[in-house]
Design a protein around this motif. Structure first.
Motif: not given
Length: 303
Positions: A106-117
């Motif tokens: 869906t459009i709401a879940g088209t993009t996501v930001g993920v950060t790892a350390v």
């Protein structure tokens, strides 16, 4: 996270069962005793992600195939900006792998930001976008050229320590060289002082010897009333004040000593040195007689 992984596996099971049924049907259509040929595995190389600075990496993802990222070191922590719409899970503690998969298109879940350390403190920022098709590459290996903060600080500290050691070594070398020069100068000064003292002592000794030679009068003669005498006079001299007579052998007791000047006869005081065998007689006299028992020794001053 384990629940999410189990859910993903459960969602994939129907697809696997459907594929198995299709293969069985195809084998049955070909007739009894004929099996379908096994499919050859396809090997596809993972992509490389080279990081030289702090950047954000954009990657595609698909619901059917999780995107797998392998880090250069263990992962300490990770964050997901949309945990309701995206699955982000890592390997057990100390692992180097991260998997990301969208739950929906869906459009709401088209993009996501993920950060790892990483455990070394280096951060990794990603943006994942839903792909309509399964990406050609779904696994990535990171090569990170950025310096580790702790390592950089340690290298800086080591450089500072090295520079301090070099400076201290140079200071000690200068100090040692200065001390060496001081010691050389001191040795030279002491040598000059010793030479000067030696020269002074030698000069004083020569002067004393000359003065002694000038002051001592050795013009004496002697004889005995008995031949050969039981004792022997080896030297007679004066220093202008007193008279000295040296006898080599034991004369058997203390002698009687008299001084004669013209017709005058005078008993004389004297002292005796056992070590040298010298009689020191007070005063200067023309004639000195020493009597040991019945033996007489006569000593005459010539000048």
């Amino acid at each position: 996270m384990r629940i999410l992984l189990l859910a993903a596996l459960a969602a994939a099971l129907p697809i696997q069962f459907q594929a198995v049924r299709s293969a069985q049907a195809a084998a049955a259509a070909e007739g009894p005793g004929v099996s379908a040929p096994a499919a050859d595995p396809v090997y596809q190389a993972c992509g490389d992600l080279v990081i030289d600075g702090h950047v954000r990496i954009s990657l595609p993802a698909h619901p059917q195939v999780a995107t797998h990222i392998t880090f250069p070191g263990p992962i300490a922590d990770s964050s997901n900006a949309a945990p309701e719409l995206w699955d982000v899970f890592t390997a057990p503690t100390g692992g180097r792998s991260l998997w990301v998969r969208p739950r929906t298109t869906t459009i709401a879940g088209t993009t996501v930001g993920v950060t790892a350390v990483g455990t070394d403190g280096r951060p990794y920022d990603f943006t994942f976008e839903v792909s309509r098709e399964v990406p050609d590459t779904s696994c990535w290996t990171i090569t990170d050229h950025r310096p580790v903060a702790a390592a950089t600080a340690r290298l800086d500290a080591l450089d500072a320590e090295r520079e301090a050691l070099v400076a201290e070594r140079r200071r000690l070398e200068i100090q040692i060289e200065d001390q060496r020069r001081r010691m050389d100068a001191l040795d030279q000064a002491r040598q000059r002082e010793i030479e000067a003292l030696s020269a002074t002592a030698a000069e004083q000794a020569r002067d004393a010897i000359d003065a002694f030679r000038y002051a001592v009068n050795t013009a004496y003669g002697w004889g005995y009333s008995q031949t050969p005498p039981p004792f022997e006079i080896s030297a007679a001299y004066d220093d202008g004040r007193n008279t000295y007579i040296r006898i080599l052998s034991d004369a058997f007791g203390a002698p009687a000593v008299v001084g004669i000047r013209g017709e005058e006869v005078q008993a004389l005081n004297y002292s005796y040195d056992d070590l040298t065998g010298v009689y020191e007689i007070q005063g200067l006299h023309e004639v000195i007689e020493l009597r040991f028992a019945d033996v007489l020794a006569r000593v005459e001053r010539k000048s």
